[in-house]
Each structure stands twice: as C-alpha cells, then as structure tokens.
Design a protein around this motif. Structure first.
Motif, PDB file in Angstrom:
ATOM      1  N   GLU A  88       0.812  -1.218   0.000  1.00  0.00           N
ATOM      2  CA  GLU A  88       0.000   0.000   0.000  1.00  0.00           C
ATOM      3  C   GLU A  88       0.841   1.262   0.000  1.00  0.00           C
ATOM      4  OE1 GLU A  88      -0.314  -2.467   2.191  1.00  0.00           O
ATOM      5  OE2 GLU A  88      -2.124  -3.444   1.429  1.00  0.00           O
ATOM      6  N   GLU A  89       2.169   1.119   0.205  1.00  0.00           N
ATOM      7  CA  GLU A  89       3.030   2.286   0.348  1.00  0.00           C
ATOM      8  C   GLU A  89       3.923   2.523  -0.873  1.00  0.00           C
ATOM      9  OE1 GLU A  89       3.563   1.997   5.205  1.00  0.00           O
ATOM     10  OE2 GLU A  89       5.006   1.011   3.888  1.00  0.00           O
ATOM     11  N   GLU A  90       3.562   1.989  -2.027  1.00  0.00           N
ATOM     12  CA  GLU A  90       4.413   2.061  -3.197  1.00  0.00           C
ATOM     13  C   GLU A  90       4.098   3.256  -4.092  1.00  0.00           C
ATOM     14  OE1 GLU A  90       4.926  -1.494  -5.382  1.00  0.00           O
ATOM     15  OE2 GLU A  90       5.132  -2.743  -3.607  1.00  0.00           O
ATOM     16  N   ALA A  91       3.627   4.329  -3.507  1.00  0.00           N
ATOM     17  CA  ALA A  91       3.242   5.483  -4.322  1.00  0.00           C
ATOM     18  C   ALA A  91       4.397   6.444  -4.576  1.00  0.00           C
ATOM     19  CB  ALA A  91       2.096   6.237  -3.647  1.00  0.00           C
ATOM     20  N   HIS A  92       5.491   6.288  -3.807  1.00  0.00           N
ATOM     21  CA  HIS A  92       6.618   7.211  -3.955  1.00  0.00           C
ATOM     22  C   HIS A  92       7.222   7.078  -5.345  1.00  0.00           C
ATOM     23  CE1 HIS A  92      10.018   9.680  -2.816  1.00  0.00           C
ATOM     24  NE2 HIS A  92      10.827   8.739  -3.243  1.00  0.00           N
ATOM     25  N   ALA A  93       7.441   8.192  -6.014  1.00  0.00           N
ATOM     26  CA  ALA A  93       7.922   8.158  -7.394  1.00  0.00           C
ATOM     27  C   ALA A  93       9.442   8.177  -7.444  1.00  0.00           C
ATOM     28  CB  ALA A  93       7.376   9.356  -8.164  1.00  0.00           C
ATOM     29  N   ALA A  94      10.009   7.366  -8.310  1.00  0.00           N
ATOM     30  CA  ALA A  94      11.434   7.399  -8.588  1.00  0.00           C
ATOM     31  C   ALA A  94      11.663   8.237  -9.843  1.00  0.00           C
ATOM     32  CB  ALA A  94      11.961   5.982  -8.801  1.00  0.00           C
ATOM     33  N   VAL A  95      12.891   8.713 -10.006  1.00  0.00           N
ATOM     34  CA  VAL A  95      13.224   9.481 -11.194  1.00  0.00           C
ATOM     35  C   VAL A  95      13.133   8.575 -12.424  1.00  0.00           C
ATOM     36  CG1 VAL A  95      15.040  10.782 -12.354  1.00  0.00           C
ATOM     37  CG2 VAL A  95      14.698  11.044  -9.882  1.00  0.00           C
ATOM     38  N   ASN A  96      13.722   7.392 -12.322  1.00  0.00           N
ATOM     39  CA  ASN A  96      13.687   6.413 -13.405  1.00  0.00           C
ATOM     40  C   ASN A  96      12.563   5.427 -13.112  1.00  0.00           C
ATOM     41  OD1 ASN A  96      14.235   4.834 -15.593  1.00  0.00           O
ATOM     42  ND2 ASN A  96      16.286   4.214 -14.947  1.00  0.00           N
ATOM     43  N   ARG A  97      11.335   5.854 -13.411  1.00  0.00           N
ATOM     44  CA  ARG A  97      10.159   5.077 -13.003  1.00  0.00           C
ATOM     45  C   ARG A  97      10.060   3.742 -13.730  1.00  0.00           C
ATOM     46  NH1 ARG A  97       5.529   6.995 -10.759  1.00  0.00           N
ATOM     47  NH2 ARG A  97       5.944   9.143 -11.400  1.00  0.00           N
ATOM     48  N   TYR A  98      10.492   3.699 -14.996  1.00  0.00           N
ATOM     49  CA  TYR A  98      10.367   2.489 -15.804  1.00  0.00           C
ATOM     50  C   TYR A  98      11.746   2.101 -16.348  1.00  0.00           C
ATOM     51  CZ  TYR A  98       5.682   4.575 -15.878  1.00  0.00           C
ATOM     52  OH  TYR A  98       4.499   5.169 -15.520  1.00  0.00           O
ATOM     53  N   PRO A  99      12.640   1.606 -15.513  1.00  0.00           N
ATOM     54  CA  PRO A  99      13.982   1.254 -15.995  1.00  0.00           C
ATOM     55  C   PRO A  99      13.920   0.181 -17.077  1.00  0.00           C
ATOM     56  CG  PRO A  99      13.608   0.340 -13.806  1.00  0.00           C
ATOM     57  CD  PRO A  99      12.476   1.277 -14.082  1.00  0.00           C
ATOM     58  N   VAL A 100      14.795   0.318 -18.061  1.00  0.00           N
ATOM     59  CA  VAL A 100      14.865  -0.622 -19.182  1.00  0.00           C
ATOM     60  C   VAL A 100      16.085  -1.516 -18.991  1.00  0.00           C
ATOM     61  CG1 VAL A 100      15.111  -0.859 -21.688  1.00  0.00           C
ATOM     62  CG2 VAL A 100      13.723   1.008 -20.733  1.00  0.00           C
ATOM     63  N   PHE A 101      15.885  -2.804 -19.205  1.00  0.00           N
ATOM     64  CA  PHE A 101      16.954  -3.788 -19.035  1.00  0.00           C
ATOM     65  C   PHE A 101      17.215  -4.505 -20.354  1.00  0.00           C
ATOM     66  CE2 PHE A 101      15.086  -3.151 -14.897  1.00  0.00           C
ATOM     67  CZ  PHE A 101      16.181  -3.112 -14.047  1.00  0.00           C
ATOM     68  N   GLY A 102      18.480  -4.850 -20.577  1.00  0.00           N
ATOM     69  CA  GLY A 102      18.867  -5.661 -21.716  1.00  0.00           C
ATOM     70  C   GLY A 102      19.169  -7.073 -21.260  1.00  0.00           C
ATOM     71  N   ILE A 103      18.680  -8.071 -22.004  1.00  0.00           N
ATOM     72  CA  ILE A 103      18.841  -9.474 -21.660  1.00  0.00           C
ATOM     73  C   ILE A 103      19.844 -10.108 -22.622  1.00  0.00           C
ATOM     74  CG2 ILE A 103      17.660 -11.654 -21.223  1.00  0.00           C
ATOM     75  CD1 ILE A 103      16.554  -9.326 -19.578  1.00  0.00           C
ATOM     76  N   ILE A 104      20.891 -10.711 -22.065  1.00  0.00           N
ATOM     77  CA  ILE A 104      21.871 -11.451 -22.856  1.00  0.00           C
ATOM     78  C   ILE A 104      22.026 -12.835 -22.251  1.00  0.00           C
ATOM     79  CG2 ILE A 104      24.242 -11.563 -23.716  1.00  0.00           C
ATOM     80  CD1 ILE A 104      24.517  -8.612 -23.282  1.00  0.00           C
ATOM     81  N   GLU A 105      21.936 -13.856 -23.088  1.00  0.00           N
ATOM     82  CA  GLU A 105      22.184 -15.224 -22.614  1.00  0.00           C
ATOM     83  C   GLU A 105      23.293 -15.836 -23.462  1.00  0.00           C
ATOM     84  OE1 GLU A 105      19.885 -19.423 -21.577  1.00  0.00           O
ATOM     85  OE2 GLU A 105      18.739 -17.671 -22.235  1.00  0.00           O
ATOM     86  N   LYS A 106      24.339 -16.324 -22.771  1.00  0.00           N
ATOM     87  CA  LYS A 106      25.465 -16.951 -23.450  1.00  0.00           C
ATOM     88  C   LYS A 106      25.946 -18.145 -22.643  1.00  0.00           C
ATOM     89  CE  LYS A 106      27.303 -12.901 -25.908  1.00  0.00           C
ATOM     90  NZ  LYS A 106      28.498 -12.045 -26.130  1.00  0.00           N
ATOM     91  N   ASN A 107      26.125 -19.255 -23.342  1.00  0.00           N
ATOM     92  CA  ASN A 107      26.683 -20.467 -22.732  1.00  0.00           C
ATOM     93  C   ASN A 107      25.951 -20.883 -21.460  1.00  0.00           C
ATOM     94  OD1 ASN A 107      28.766 -20.466 -24.731  1.00  0.00           O
ATOM     95  ND2 ASN A 107      29.905 -18.975 -23.506  1.00  0.00           N
ATOM     96  N   GLY A 108      24.624 -20.722 -21.455  1.00  0.00           N
ATOM     97  CA  GLY A 108      23.834 -21.154 -20.315  1.00  0.00           C
ATOM     98  C   GLY A 108      23.770 -20.177 -19.163  1.00  0.00           C
TER      99      GLY A 108
END
Length: 287
Positions: free
Chosen positions: A139-159
């Motif tokens: 219920e307390e997750e209303a505080h806003a961050a500067v980077n509200r929607y961080p973007v991630f890159g996914i890399i998979e190599k050799n398991g």
C-alpha cells in the motif's frame, strides 16, 4: 539442503540462530560491521563493542537478516518456502504471519539477492534513479522514482544470463523504436519486451497506466526470445505470470531474483539464499 538437515536447523530458535550465525561469519572471526576491526569484546547485555571505533552492535547488526522483525526460525522457514517458489499469499498461512510481514521479508530477501549481483553498485546507487522501496508494504508504493520504468537488456550466453540496466534508454525510447523503426514489441500484462536489439536478445521494462503502451502490437511474429526453448525467458516467463501484479518499482527485484535462480539452477539454493540474507547491507550511496 535435504529435509533431515533442514528439520534439524528449524527444530528450535537456538538451532536456527546457530545456523544463521555460521552463515554470517562464513568461517572467519567476528568483525565490526562498521570498520571491520576484529578487536571486539562482549558487554554484560551480550552485545559486542568494537575496540577500534567503539561501535556497539549484536551479531546481526547491519545485515539483511536483521530487517523485518522475524525470528531466526521464521527466517529459515521462509527461506525454504522461497526456495520452493511460493508466493507471499501462500507463505503467510504456512508461516502463520501476516501478509504484509511476509511481503516485507520477501522484499528484503530479493534486495539481498540483488545486492550480491555484480551490477549491484550500478542498480543501487542513487544516480540510477531507481527507488526499489525496500521497506514499503504494497500500500506504500506510491513514492515516485526518477527512473520510473527502468529498461533492461537481456543477454544469454553459454547457459548464463546477464540482465543489464540501460540507464540511457527510457521506456519511451523503446516505444519510439517500435513506432518509427519497426522494432518488434510484445506485451505480457504490463511487461513489455522487444525483438533483438544491438547485442541484446531483448530489451524489457514494466509499465503501468501512466505509460501509454496500449498500442503495442501483440499479434503477428513473436519476439526472438519467445522462440528459444529452454532459455532464460522460457524459465522467467512462467514464473512472472505467478506473481500477482508486478509493479514497475519492484520489477528490477524480480528480474534479478530470476537471474539468480537461472544461473544457479540445479544447485542447492537454500545455503546460497542464506548467505545473501546474512550478508551486510551495502551502502552504495557512499561509493
């Protein structure tokens, strides 16, 4: 950890405490959590005092295990249920604890997993703009961050999978790539992921109703990661669907948990989770 050994550690609060203290020490002598000095002496109330900086503390001070108010026995029981991938809703009655207590403890554990990752200094430094809300209830997750929607890159190599924060890429940029450069986007609820992009198998972020992504095309050709059987995304996708309403703020915690589980698949997770829980809470803001 087999069931017999687990039952031995949770048979009493004293046994559980001994197990967690052993994970805290990791074969070394006790150190001051502030200055790492080993010149310690015990006070009449059983707390410890550092002979160097004079800091007074107990064995779990400044460690993740000291957050949340759980007993040592409850922590071990929660670790076992977390290892088995139960949700907070299912854990609460098993542990006979309130949902909010279990939710906070699971958030602490996920934070501990993230803090042990190689890229933790980047993710947890204030310059990332990400506010993970370590102590918040749902219920307390209303505080806003500067980077509200961080973007991630996914890399998979050799398991092995590597999930990188892309601090210079915003969610709006990803939507722009889709609209103007035909980068394939796919939605799974509020989670948006792309086709291959530069060196990444996919870009990924979690949005909410404050971000306009309703026009994301979910039909037609599947994204590259959807075509990979036995991959990280096949592993992560089924697990993300179990969680009830992943929020943008918590999404990095879930991603790093899944990275941890995937890279340690086939291993005994219980002692690894216990080690993360017993680690000192880092202060990356000072780095």
């Amino acid at each position: 950890m087999d069931l017999v050994e687990y039952e031995r550690h949770v048979r009493s609060e004293q046994a559980a405490r001994r197990y967690l203290l052993k994970r805290c020490l990791n074969g070394s002598k006790p150190r001051c959590p502030r200055c790492a000095c080993q010149r310690l002496y015990r006070l009449a109330d059983q707390r410890l005092r550092c002979g160097g900086c004079r800091y007074t503390f107990h064995e779990f001070t400044r460690r993740f295990v000291n957050r949340g108010g759980l007993s040592c026995r409850d922590w071990l029981r929660l670790l076992k249920l977390f290892e088995l991938e139960l949700t907070a809703n299912r854990m609460a009655p098993e542990l006979r604890l309130s949902y909010n207590t279990v939710y906070k403890a699971m958030t602490t554990l996920r934070f501990a997993i993230l803090a042990g990752a190689l890229d933790a200094p980047q993710l947890l430094h204030p310059s990332s703009g990400i506010d993970l809300g370590l102590t918040d209830t749902p219920e307390e997750e209303a505080h806003a961050a500067v980077n509200r929607y961080p973007v991630f890159g996914i890399i998979e190599k050799n398991g092995w999978v590597f999930i990188d924060l892309l601090p210079h890429v915003q969610a709006e940029n990803v939507l722009h790539f889709n609209l103007h450069f035909s980068l394939k986007l796919t939605r799974m609820g509020n989670i948006v992921y792309t086709d291959r992009f530069q060196r990444y198998d996919a870009l990924m972020f979690c949005g909410d109703d404050r971000l306009t992504f309703n026009y994301v095309n979910i039909r037609g050709k599947s994204a590259y990661v959807d075509s990979l059987s036995g991959s990280f995304w096949a592993f992560a996708r089924t697990r993300l669907r179990r969680f009830n309403g992943v929020t943008p703020r918590r999404f990095p915690l879930y991603l790093k948990e899944l990275e941890f589980r995937y890279n340690h698949r086939g291993e005994d997770l219980f002692p690894l989770l216990a080690d993360r829980l017993c680690a000192l809470v880092p202060d990356f803001a000072q780095s």
